[in-house]
Design an enzyme around this catalytic site. Structure first.
Site, PDB file in Angstrom:
ATOM      1  N   ASP A 296      96.456  19.488  25.282  1.00 32.27           N
ATOM      2  CA  ASP A 296      96.205  20.042  23.949  1.00 32.27           C
ATOM      3  C   ASP A 296      97.140  19.357  22.958  1.00 32.27           C
ATOM      4  OD1 ASP A 296      95.762  21.800  21.675  1.00 32.27           O
ATOM      5  OD2 ASP A 296      95.155  23.348  23.086  1.00 32.27           O
TER       6      ASP A 296
ATOM      7  N   GLY B 169      95.482  23.374  17.010  1.00 27.69           N
ATOM      8  CA  GLY B 169      94.364  24.294  16.870  1.00 27.69           C
ATOM      9  C   GLY B 169      93.034  23.578  16.775  1.00 27.69           C
TER      10      GLY B 169
ATOM     11  N   ASP C 129      87.646  23.414  27.770  1.00 28.82           N
ATOM     12  CA  ASP C 129      87.723  24.543  26.838  1.00 28.82           C
ATOM     13  C   ASP C 129      88.466  24.103  25.575  1.00 28.82           C
ATOM     14  OD1 ASP C 129      87.357  27.117  25.919  1.00 28.82           O
ATOM     15  OD2 ASP C 129      89.124  27.924  26.939  1.00 28.82           O
TER      16      ASP C 129
ATOM     17  N   HIS D 217      84.993  22.682  19.803  1.00 30.21           N
ATOM     18  CA  HIS D 217      83.625  23.165  19.949  1.00 30.21           C
ATOM     19  C   HIS D 217      82.628  22.423  19.059  1.00 30.21           C
ATOM     20  CE1 HIS D 217      85.733  26.196  22.143  1.00 30.21           C
ATOM     21  NE2 HIS D 217      84.616  26.819  22.468  1.00 30.21           N
TER      22      HIS D 217
ATOM     23  N   HIS E 261      83.622  26.317  29.424  1.00 34.58           N
ATOM     24  CA  HIS E 261      83.724  27.627  28.782  1.00 34.58           C
ATOM     25  C   HIS E 261      82.967  27.641  27.461  1.00 34.58           C
ATOM     26  CE1 HIS E 261      86.382  31.184  27.341  1.00 34.58           C
ATOM     27  NE2 HIS E 261      85.401  31.610  28.111  1.00 34.58           N
ATOM     28  N   ASP E 262      82.608  28.857  27.035  1.00 36.26           N
ATOM     29  CA  ASP E 262      81.912  29.076  25.771  1.00 36.26           C
ATOM     30  C   ASP E 262      80.551  28.395  25.744  1.00 36.26           C
ATOM     31  OD1 ASP E 262      83.939  30.683  24.746  1.00 36.26           O
ATOM     32  OD2 ASP E 262      85.032  28.968  23.957  1.00 36.26           O
TER      33      ASP E 262
END
Length: 250
Positions: A71, A75, A141, A144, A169-170
């Site tokens: 990461d 954000g 993850d 998006h 995920h998602d």
């Protein structure tokens, strides 16, 4: 029997800042424990504040391997100011940008799992371009958008070892979820249509796929056209990967 975390690990997961529901977390944990039997590292793309990292780290500890988490800690799109998932407490007051790295480190410290995790701080495609180690599990993850989710898949899926797991995920098939879940959904379709992965479980928005064919040569299979209907793949419920076959938000 389905692998489950000890009560103190589950409590640490629930107390950590993040958005992953408990049922999806338990499915991720079971997948990670099963994948850990390959004796290879477990990697997630998208750390945020370490909620899901707790589960991967404990699964890695059980298997005697290492959990890695990637990461840039600034954000993802939906976590920026003005968006639904923004948390002002994650903003560095000195520079005015998000910085979830301190929260992540506190999360791991409180859970007693620091020594089982290697944090890779940077952009996922940059790190993936330098990576050459097989992985037992890749948990996608991160961002998006099609750009970010697609790059995460292209960069990391080829490193999933034979019999290893790709967890996404998602995954939201409904077009109404365009901003939050359609890019992961298209990555999920891309993985299935590659012929390299077979679905083994579904829990909420979490999809667990196993590598059942070798990775394609560099360049891989092209992504499907956006909004192509899903193939007829029967979900197997929340059966754990490795035993019968793993951010919401992170």
């Amino acid at each position: 029997m389905t692998a489950a975390p000890q009560p103190e690990i589950l409590a640490a997961f629930e107390a950590a800042k993040g958005f992953m529901p408990v049922d999806e977390g338990l499915a991720l944990y079971a997948a990670a424990v099963g994948a850990g039997r390959l004796g290879l590292p477990l990697l997630e793309v998208g750390t945020y504040c370490g909620r899901s990292t707790i589960l991967l780290a404990d699964a890695a500890r059980r298997a005697g391997v290492t959990a890695l988490t990637v990461d840039h800690h600034r954000g993802s799109e939906e976590q920026q100011p003005g968006w639904e998932y923004h948390d002002p407490q994650t903003v560095d007051p000195e520079i005015g940008l998000m910085d979830t790295l301190p929260a992540f480190r506190r999360t791991l410290h409180r859970a007693g799992l620091e020594e089982h995790v290697v944090a890779l701080v940077g952009r996922s495609p940059q790190i993936a371009a330098l990576w050459n180690t097989p992985l037992a599990l890749v948990f996608v993850d991160g961002g998006h958008t099609d750009e970010h989710a697609g790059a995460d898949y292209a960069g990391w899926a080829p490193h999933v070892a034979p019999g290893g797991l790709l967890v996404i995920h998602d995954v939201f098939p409904d077009p109404e979820d365009e901003f939050t879940g359609q890019a992961p959904y298209r990555v999920y379709l891309r993985a299935l249509r590659s012929g390299e992965f077979t679905e083994v479980s579904v829990t909420g928005s979490l999809r667990v796929l196993r590598r059942t064919a070798p990775a394609a040569p560099t360049g891989g299979s092209p992504a499907p056209e956006a909004r192509t209907p899903a193939p007829a793949v029967e979900a197997s419920g929340s059966a754990p990967a490795g035993e019968a076959p793993a951010a919401g938000r992170r």
